[in-house]
Enzyme design. Structure first.
Site, PDB file in Angstrom:
ATOM      1  N   ARG A 113      17.216  61.104  59.165  1.00  8.84           N
ATOM      2  CA  ARG A 113      16.719  61.591  57.869  1.00  8.84           C
ATOM      3  C   ARG A 113      15.537  60.718  57.494  1.00  8.84           C
ATOM      4  O   ARG A 113      15.655  59.487  57.391  1.00  8.84           O
ATOM      5  CB  ARG A 113      17.803  61.508  56.794  1.00  8.84           C
ATOM      6  CG  ARG A 113      17.220  61.740  55.403  1.00  8.84           C
ATOM      7  CD  ARG A 113      18.247  61.971  54.335  1.00  8.84           C
ATOM      8  NE  ARG A 113      18.824  63.294  54.451  1.00  8.84           N
ATOM      9  CZ  ARG A 113      19.466  63.921  53.451  1.00  8.84           C
ATOM     10  NH1 ARG A 113      19.610  63.343  52.287  1.00  8.84           N
ATOM     11  NH2 ARG A 113      19.957  65.124  53.633  1.00  8.84           N
ATOM     12  N   HIS A 140      14.734  71.255  56.322  1.00 12.26           N
ATOM     13  CA  HIS A 140      16.127  70.780  56.269  1.00 12.26           C
ATOM     14  C   HIS A 140      16.997  71.809  57.003  1.00 12.26           C
ATOM     15  O   HIS A 140      17.800  72.517  56.396  1.00 12.26           O
ATOM     16  CB  HIS A 140      16.540  70.637  54.794  1.00 12.26           C
ATOM     17  CG  HIS A 140      17.791  69.842  54.581  1.00 12.26           C
ATOM     18  ND1 HIS A 140      18.488  69.209  55.611  1.00 12.26           N
ATOM     19  CD2 HIS A 140      18.494  69.576  53.436  1.00 12.26           C
ATOM     20  CE1 HIS A 140      19.546  68.593  55.088  1.00 12.26           C
ATOM     21  NE2 HIS A 140      19.576  68.805  53.789  1.00 12.26           N
ATOM     22  N   GLN A 143      20.962  72.119  56.717  1.00  6.36           N
ATOM     23  CA  GLN A 143      21.408  72.691  55.451  1.00  6.36           C
ATOM     24  C   GLN A 143      21.466  74.211  55.528  1.00  6.36           C
ATOM     25  O   GLN A 143      22.393  74.849  55.007  1.00  6.36           O
ATOM     26  CB  GLN A 143      20.430  72.274  54.339  1.00  6.36           C
ATOM     27  CG  GLN A 143      20.798  72.820  52.973  1.00  6.36           C
ATOM     28  CD  GLN A 143      22.040  72.158  52.402  1.00  6.36           C
ATOM     29  OE1 GLN A 143      22.129  70.943  52.368  1.00  6.36           O
ATOM     30  NE2 GLN A 143      23.014  72.944  51.955  1.00  6.36           N
ATOM     31  N   ASP A 231      16.723  74.675  44.253  1.00  3.20           N
ATOM     32  CA  ASP A 231      16.883  73.272  44.626  1.00  3.20           C
ATOM     33  C   ASP A 231      16.178  72.453  43.540  1.00  3.20           C
ATOM     34  O   ASP A 231      15.495  73.009  42.660  1.00  3.20           O
ATOM     35  CB  ASP A 231      16.258  73.044  46.025  1.00  3.20           C
ATOM     36  CG  ASP A 231      16.536  71.653  46.584  1.00  3.20           C
ATOM     37  OD1 ASP A 231      17.376  70.916  46.024  1.00  3.20           O
ATOM     38  OD2 ASP A 231      15.889  71.282  47.593  1.00  3.20           O
ATOM     39  N   CYS A 271      21.694  73.412  47.492  1.00  8.05           N
ATOM     40  CA  CYS A 271      22.132  72.470  48.529  1.00  8.05           C
ATOM     41  C   CYS A 271      22.759  71.212  47.954  1.00  8.05           C
ATOM     42  O   CYS A 271      23.469  70.495  48.657  1.00  8.05           O
ATOM     43  CB  CYS A 271      20.954  72.121  49.429  1.00  8.05           C
ATOM     44  SG  CYS A 271      19.634  71.237  48.568  1.00  8.05           S
ATOM     45  N   ARG A 299      28.784  72.129  55.387  1.00 10.28           N
ATOM     46  CA  ARG A 299      27.890  71.235  56.136  1.00 10.28           C
ATOM     47  C   ARG A 299      28.625  70.659  57.344  1.00 10.28           C
ATOM     48  O   ARG A 299      28.062  70.562  58.431  1.00 10.28           O
ATOM     49  CB  ARG A 299      27.393  70.083  55.230  1.00 10.28           C
ATOM     50  CG  ARG A 299      26.469  70.479  54.081  1.00 10.28           C
ATOM     51  CD  ARG A 299      25.146  71.053  54.558  1.00 10.28           C
ATOM     52  NE  ARG A 299      24.440  70.172  55.459  1.00 10.28           N
ATOM     53  CZ  ARG A 299      23.699  69.126  55.099  1.00 10.28           C
ATOM     54  NH1 ARG A 299      23.520  68.850  53.821  1.00 10.28           N
ATOM     55  NH2 ARG A 299      23.085  68.376  55.997  1.00 10.28           N
TER      56      ARG A 299
HETATM   57  N1   CP Z   1      22.212  68.685  50.664  1.00 12.73           N
HETATM   58  C1   CP Z   1      22.066  67.467  51.213  1.00 12.73           C
HETATM   59  O1   CP Z   1      21.426  67.294  52.252  1.00 12.73           O
HETATM   60  O2   CP Z   1      22.698  66.482  50.528  1.00 12.73           O
HETATM   61  P1   CP Z   1      22.526  64.916  50.782  1.00 12.73           P
HETATM   62  O3   CP Z   1      21.131  64.553  50.380  1.00 12.73           O
HETATM   63  O4   CP Z   1      23.553  64.304  49.874  1.00 12.73           O
HETATM   64  O5   CP Z   1      22.788  64.614  52.220  1.00 12.73           O
HETATM   65  N1  NVA Z   2      14.679  69.098  48.512  1.00 17.18           N
HETATM   66  C1  NVA Z   2      15.622  68.008  48.380  1.00 17.18           C
HETATM   67  C2  NVA Z   2      16.825  68.266  49.215  1.00 17.18           C
HETATM   68  C3  NVA Z   2      17.910  67.229  49.069  1.00 17.18           C
HETATM   69  C4  NVA Z   2      19.074  67.491  49.966  1.00 17.18           C
HETATM   70  C5  NVA Z   2      14.959  66.711  48.782  1.00 17.18           C
HETATM   71  O1  NVA Z   2      14.249  66.682  49.805  1.00 17.18           O
HETATM   72  O2  NVA Z   2      15.116  65.714  48.080  1.00 17.18           O
END
Ligand code: CP
Ligand code: NVA
Length: 317
Positions: A113, A140, A143, A231, A271, A299
């Protein structure tokens, strides 16, 4: 095992071929039903990843991705190692290339990540083992496997259904655009111009068969939709200096009961993490049509399908 494992990365839904996404969804559904009623810590009956190790690098915070990969891998019989960016030599300037080589000697698969998408692609290039995108500023994909699985659980087949995305054209929206090219649903996008997905990305997806409708208003996108999806307005990689302009531009896209009433018995998807009374009202996200915690649970089932796909073991799933 590590150096001979097949190197099938999972960097983007757009990289999937043929029926790969359909197979991932089928495998995720099957994994979920196969462990109905088991305690969370129990192994899946086949435990196909016994002896395998997953290394996870987090350069950004995470609750769901961290939990679902960790528990999913353990339920498959494997081991996990969680590495926080600040605790690694990567945080002191060790190159991604060297980090990739070292990880390849200790783990069978990597999840990253990060912010810049090219950090992910660089790691994937240099790693000798598969790399999974656990979120970048661009996309992502994990997700979206969980979200599409959740949609099918509540609304059935994709054919003829409209999914409406309301708000920021961010990383999650991008992966929905990629998925629209592979599955038979219409994706209605409503975003303010300054925060919308680029025309080039829309054109690319349409050229691959995506049915994408660009809408001027949230109301137009919600009309007849089977799912309203949104989101946060400020993502982890966004510039905090933009916060005020984002809030102003995105306010008209807030998911409210009035917007939900325009859909076709719609579910509400997000998400998470969510910000009540910003991108969605508390009434909607805490209401009976919200499936956000199913998305969170799914997930783990989706991650398992992805792990097995990357390791070339999906035929046993
Ligand atoms: N939706 C998602 O990816 O959540 P986190 O940021 O908590 O991993
Ligand atoms: N769009 C959000 C998703 C978090 C899971 C971010 O990138 O922060």
């Amino acid at each position: 095992m590590s150096l001979t494992a097949p190197k099938t990365h999972f960097l983007d839904i757009a990289d999937l071929e043929g029926d790969d996404l359909r197979h991932l969804l089928d495998a995720a559904h099957a994994r979920k039903s196969a462990r109905a009623g088991k305690p969370k810590g129990a192994l899946d009956d086949d435990a196909p990843l016994a002896g395998y190790a997953l290394a996870m690098i987090f350069e950004k915070p995470s609750t769901r991705t961290r939990l679902s990969f960790n528990m999913g891998m353990r339920q498959l019989g494997g081991e996990t190692v969680i590495l926080n960016h600040t605790d690694m030599q990567l945080g002191r300037g060790e190159s991604i290339a060297d980090t990739a080589q070292v990880l390849s000697r200790f783990a069978d698969i990597i999840m990253l990540r990060t912010g810049p998408h090219n950090t992910l692609t660089e790691l994937a290039l240099d790693a000798q083992i598969p790399v999974i995108n656990g979120l970048t500023a661009y996309s992502h994909p994990c997700q979206i496997v969980a979200d599409l699985m959740t949609f099918e659980e509540h609304k059935g087949r994709f054919a003829g259904q409209r999914l409406a995305w309301l708000g920021d054209g961010n990383n999650v929206a991008m992966s929905f655009v990629h998925a629209a090219a592979l599955l038979d649903f219409e994706l209605a996008l409503a975003s303010p111009e300054a925060f919308s997905i680029s025309a080039a990305e829309i054109d690319k997806a349409r050229a691959k068969g995506a049915k994408i409708t660009l809408c001027d208003t949230a109301q137009e996108a919600a009309d007849g939709a089977a799912s309203l999806i949104t989101d946060c307005w400020v993502s982890m990689s966004d510039d905090p200096a933009e916060t005020q302009s984002r809030v102003e531009a995105l306010a008209p896209y807030q998911v409210t009961q009035d917007l939900m009433a325009r859909g076709d018995d719609p579910i509400f998807m997000h998400c998470l993490p969510a910000h009540r009374d910003s991108e969605v009202t508390a009434e909607v996200i805490d209401g009976p049509r919200s499936v956000v915690f199913d998305e969170a649970e799914n997930r783990a089932h989706a991650q398992k399908a992805i792990l097995l796909h990357c390791l070339g073991l999906d035929k046993t799933a």
